[in-house]
Design an enzyme around this catalytic site. Sequence first.
Site, PDB file in Angstrom:
ATOM      1  N   ASN A 174       0.883  -1.164   0.000  1.00 38.58           N
ATOM      2  CA  ASN A 174       0.000   0.000   0.000  1.00 38.58           C
ATOM      3  C   ASN A 174       0.929   1.224   0.000  1.00 38.58           C
ATOM      4  OD1 ASN A 174      -1.884   1.957   0.461  1.00 38.58           O
ATOM      5  ND2 ASN A 174      -2.773   1.017   2.285  1.00 38.58           N
ATOM      6  N   ARG A 176      -2.546  -2.009  -3.644  1.00 38.71           N
ATOM      7  CA  ARG A 176      -3.774  -1.255  -3.467  1.00 38.71           C
ATOM      8  C   ARG A 176      -3.695  -0.023  -4.367  1.00 38.71           C
ATOM      9  NH1 ARG A 176      -5.781   0.768   1.960  1.00 38.71           N
ATOM     10  NH2 ARG A 176      -7.911   1.291   1.425  1.00 38.71           N
ATOM     11  N   HIS A 202     -12.915   3.188  -0.140  1.00 37.43           N
ATOM     12  CA  HIS A 202     -12.859   2.161   0.911  1.00 37.43           C
ATOM     13  C   HIS A 202     -13.528   0.861   0.447  1.00 37.43           C
ATOM     14  CE1 HIS A 202     -12.956   5.759   3.910  1.00 37.43           C
ATOM     15  NE2 HIS A 202     -11.713   5.347   3.809  1.00 37.43           N
ATOM     16  N   ARG A 228     -11.856  15.861   7.424  1.00 45.29           N
ATOM     17  CA  ARG A 228     -12.665  16.272   6.262  1.00 45.29           C
ATOM     18  C   ARG A 228     -14.087  16.585   6.692  1.00 45.29           C
ATOM     19  NH1 ARG A 228     -11.123  10.965   2.908  1.00 45.29           N
ATOM     20  NH2 ARG A 228      -9.047  10.852   3.815  1.00 45.29           N
TER      21      ARG A 228
END
Length: 392
Positions: free
Chosen positions: A7, A86, A174, A233
């Site tokens: 990742n 990923r 996700h 966020r």
Amino acid sequence: MKILVLNSGSSSLKFQLFEMPQKKVLVKGLVERIGEQTGKFKVKDYVVEEHIPTHKEALKLLVAYLLNPAHRLIKTKDEIKVVGHRVVHGGDEFVAPTIITEKVKAKIKQLFSLAPLHNPANLIGIETAEDIFPTAKQVGIFDTAFHQTIPVQNHRYAIPEEFYQSGIRKYGFHGISHQYVSREAQRLLKKNDSKIISLHLGNGASATAVLNGKSFDTSMGFGPMNGLIMGTRSGDLDQSVVFYMMDKMNMTSAEVQQILNKKSGMTALAQTNDLRDIEERFFQGDRKAALALEMYAQSIKKYIGQFAAEMGGIDALVFTAGVGENSNLIRKLVTQNMKFLGIEIDAKKNKIPAAHDYDISAKNAKVKVWVIPTNEEQEIAEQSKELVESIG
Ligand code: ADP
């Protein structure tokens, strides 16, 4: 079969080496602060701190670690048959695990504009791994892929067709995590026609409606900023706020982005994105912390209501990721006053720490409420293995 899962972030690289099909984790760790003055390579308490200029040097450190006879992991690099990567954004192109080719890399590059923070780093990880593990098959697992089943009525925005044609639509993120936990939930429910809502609550957070095993709607959209209130966020916001900030407050688009991406959410409401600290302050009677937690939980409830209405009901609710797996307070706040939907938890069961999948729903409650620790790396390893085996 040994499968290495990578990742890659802009200055970091997380890795896990799996023995498949046993799903055994042989080693896991991370490299941080790549390109900065002092970087760090870390596997448990084995730590190297030195300047790590590039991702290539980071992977070289990993290879040296793996080959070190003292660690008894691999004797040659060729033992690693597959590297699973990923990749955050797969656009409309990638709906399933994909073997990396020149064409695939070119497409990932085309998607840079849609995921400027993530896809470039993901591509660097892929190219570096090709270089370092030339005999391994490289596989891309896309975070958007699971959401490609979201039907048009749920993924299109009500804006002129030309924008849709140029790729402006809901993509969702996700996906690897939502897919993993919702499949677990479906297995536990023991039925195929199921209405599941999965809540991935980490630093980034999203909710997904999973209808009969397929993503049907999700709270993130074209980018990963909207939907739930997150660590830094804002989540959902009226578009006019952006215009007001730019036109009346003379902010540039980069400044607005910085505010909505990095300085909003829990950070704006409670001055930190660490929910543990916010909870501690809440228990000490801090009112800002209380409001932040209430708003956080409320933003999740809104999506549970919306998704239940869209799917025509709900069989199971799943909590996962850092907050979902560890915070019994958030699970309590999210599920309270939801009996009308059949959601009711058992306060005692909710307090047991999550070691593995467990049921926190009250006896006789219509909706199952589970805490299911996510395992994106294992999901990447499994999907990579399946793909490589299917092509022989
Ligand atoms: P990322 O999106 O970076 O992968 P994680 O899934 O690791 O994030 O989640 C990070 C979040 O989980 C942080 O906000 C952290 O405060 C929260 N968290 C971790 N442990 C706990 C805990 N015991 N109680 C409450 N929140 C927790």
